[in-house]
Design a protein around this motif. Structure first.
Motif, PDB file in Angstrom:
ATOM      1  N   MET A  29      55.935  -1.921 -19.281  1.00  0.00           N
ATOM      2  CA  MET A  29      56.788  -2.656 -18.480  1.00  0.00           C
ATOM      3  C   MET A  29      55.897  -3.562 -17.662  1.00  0.00           C
ATOM      4  N   ASN A  30      56.418  -4.869 -17.299  1.00  0.00           N
ATOM      5  CA  ASN A  30      55.781  -5.678 -16.438  1.00  0.00           C
ATOM      6  C   ASN A  30      56.412  -5.488 -14.990  1.00  0.00           C
ATOM      7  N   TRP A  31      55.756  -4.614 -14.229  1.00  0.00           N
ATOM      8  CA  TRP A  31      56.509  -4.441 -12.859  1.00  0.00           C
ATOM      9  C   TRP A  31      56.272  -5.676 -12.061  1.00  0.00           C
ATOM     10  N   THR A  32      55.548  -6.779 -12.474  1.00  0.00           N
ATOM     11  CA  THR A  32      55.266  -7.877 -11.584  1.00  0.00           C
ATOM     12  C   THR A  32      56.696  -8.701 -11.620  1.00  0.00           C
ATOM     13  N   LEU A  33      57.488  -8.491 -12.593  1.00  0.00           N
ATOM     14  CA  LEU A  33      58.687  -9.207 -12.652  1.00  0.00           C
ATOM     15  C   LEU A  33      59.724  -8.775 -11.561  1.00  0.00           C
ATOM     16  N   THR A  34      60.403  -9.813 -11.215  1.00  0.00           N
ATOM     17  CA  THR A  34      61.501  -9.687 -10.270  1.00  0.00           C
ATOM     18  C   THR A  34      62.692 -10.154 -10.523  1.00  0.00           C
ATOM     19  N   LYS A  39      65.824  -7.702 -14.881  1.00  0.00           N
ATOM     20  CA  LYS A  39      66.972  -7.231 -15.460  1.00  0.00           C
ATOM     21  C   LYS A  39      66.676  -7.566 -17.044  1.00  0.00           C
ATOM     22  N   SER A  40      66.471  -8.670 -17.418  1.00  0.00           N
ATOM     23  CA  SER A  40      66.285  -8.913 -18.816  1.00  0.00           C
ATOM     24  C   SER A  40      65.402  -7.741 -19.580  1.00  0.00           C
ATOM     25  N   LYS A  45      64.211  -2.674 -22.771  1.00  0.00           N
ATOM     26  CA  LYS A  45      63.992  -1.430 -22.764  1.00  0.00           C
ATOM     27  C   LYS A  45      64.892  -0.325 -23.025  1.00  0.00           C
ATOM     28  N   ILE A  46      66.094  -0.352 -22.303  1.00  0.00           N
ATOM     29  CA  ILE A  46      67.123   0.686 -22.712  1.00  0.00           C
ATOM     30  C   ILE A  46      68.048   0.517 -24.044  1.00  0.00           C
ATOM     31  N   THR A  47      67.989  -0.686 -24.591  1.00  0.00           N
ATOM     32  CA  THR A  47      68.602  -1.055 -26.055  1.00  0.00           C
ATOM     33  C   THR A  47      67.640  -0.671 -26.959  1.00  0.00           C
ATOM     34  N   THR A  48      66.383  -1.193 -26.992  1.00  0.00           N
ATOM     35  CA  THR A  48      65.452  -0.882 -27.991  1.00  0.00           C
ATOM     36  C   THR A  48      65.283   0.707 -27.968  1.00  0.00           C
TER      37      THR A  48
END
Length: 367
Positions: A29-34, A39-40, A45-48
């Motif tokens: 996971m790329n935690w630099t995303l905001t 959200k996307s 992640k939770i779908t796959t």
């Protein structure tokens, strides 16, 4: 100094015991995303990772495990969503006075007996577009909770609205109760990310209440509930069971907003929720631009990087993928707007940059 070290130790222990990124679930996971980008990524992640689809009957059996009251050493009583006294059932060892608990054997089998529990679809089945049914989203245990039969019937398909105290109905609106509003908010966020337009938050909340600036589908009310009612051990137990595919009635995916309610703050803003990953996210809503800081080379093959910026930097924190602080540099001294970090072990890292204007997180790869 001793006080500082003690506080740092407490922070690290809290991080490890109460919601560190579940390893290996969040690896990559790329935690630099905001914002919507995060959200996307979480939706993907939770779908796959939702690799096991339970039947409706299996979902019911799962509830008998995941909804057990953590304070009940006998493992016989379920906690009941919305629960408090409905004055219909006598108090007993399996059904206490405020009706928060019910013996798991007292499942509703279609009889007239009101002193039973059944499944509550917290995101009401009829509110989905299309309706959720009894498979797929209708059998997703992240959305299902054990509930007093009468309280479930009272709620029916009511939309959620704000209130205080115990759960109650007002017309065709429903307040879940002070104890449960955070649970409900985090479930609604999960359902939105997992099933998208089929489970919009605006379709399950009171019509006309404010939405957030960057996402007209998310209502501010759920962000408030998420902040006001922190995660309980009960929620953690559910999440850990459902995310572990070795468990009999697991699904393989997790609810990220239980793991860290602050993810909702990073995505949608609003009141700052509990941050259970303090070494991944700084509890601040001020961010500096990604372009304001340059890191090179990245990836690096020399075990060192240089940081170039004109911002006034007060702290640099290097964190590995397990959430451990590798380096923490207070008031780094920049030479001609550059600072070098060397002797970096091979691996993947997050660099938290704390500046006067705000904060920024960048990922670093050391080959």
């Amino acid at each position: 100094m001793k006080k500082y070290l003690l506080l740092l130790l407490v922070a690290q222990l809290s991080f490890g015991q109460a919601g560190a990124p579940a390893n290996p679930y969040y690896n990559g996971m790329n935690w630099t995303l905001t914002g919507i980008n995060l959200k996307s990524a979480l939706a993907t992640k939770i779908t796959t990772t939702h690799t096991i689809t339970l039947t409706y009957a299996q979902a019911e059996l799962a509830i008998e495990t995941v909804d057990l009251d953590p304070s009940d050493a006998t493992n016989t009583n379920l906690l009941l969503l919305y629960g408090f006294s409905n004055n219909l059932c006598p108090a007993s060892s399996s059904d206490d006075k405020d009706h928060r608990r019910r013996d798991k054997s007292l499942e509703d089998a279609g009889t007239a007996d009101p002193c039973l529990w059944n499944k509550e679809h917290t995101y009401a089945r009829a509110s989905g577009v299309p309706a959720l049914g009894t498979s797929g989203p209708g059998a997703d245990v992240h959305n299902l909770r054990a509930c007093d039969k009468k309280r479930n019937a009272d709620r029916d398909n009511d939309r959620f609205f704000d209130g205080s105290g115990n759960s109650f109905e007002s017309g065709l609106l429903w307040y879940p109760g002070d104890e449960w509003k955070g649970d409900v908010a985090r479930m609604m966020m999960y359902m939105y990310l997992r099933y998208g337009s089929q489970c919009l938050p605006t379709s399950i909340a009171q019509s006309g209440i404010p939405t957030v600036t960057n996402d007209s589908n998310m209502v501010q009310l759920f962000l408030e509930w998420n902040a006001e009612d922190p995660v309980s051990q009960y929620e953690d137990n559910r999440n850990n069971y459902l995310g572990n595919t070795s468990n009999t009635y697991a699904q393989g995916n997790r609810n990220p907003f239980i793991d860290n309610p602050y993810l909702a703050t990073v995505i949608w803003g609003g009141p700052a929720a509990e941050n259970r990953w303090p070494t991944v996210f700084l509890s601040s809503q001020s961010f500096i631009s990604d372009s304001a800081v340059q890191i090179y080379p990245n990836p690096t093959n020399t075990n060192e990087i240089e940081i170039a910026t004109e911002e006034s930097i007060s702290k640099l924190t290097l964190i590995n993928v397990n959430g451990q602080i590798v380096k923490e540099i207070i008031k780094p001294i920049f030479n001609q707007n550059t600072y070098k970090i060397n002797n970096l072990p091979q691996g993947f890292y997050f660099l938290q940059i704390t500046a006067e204007k705000g904060n920024l997180t960048k990922k670093i790869i050391v080959n």
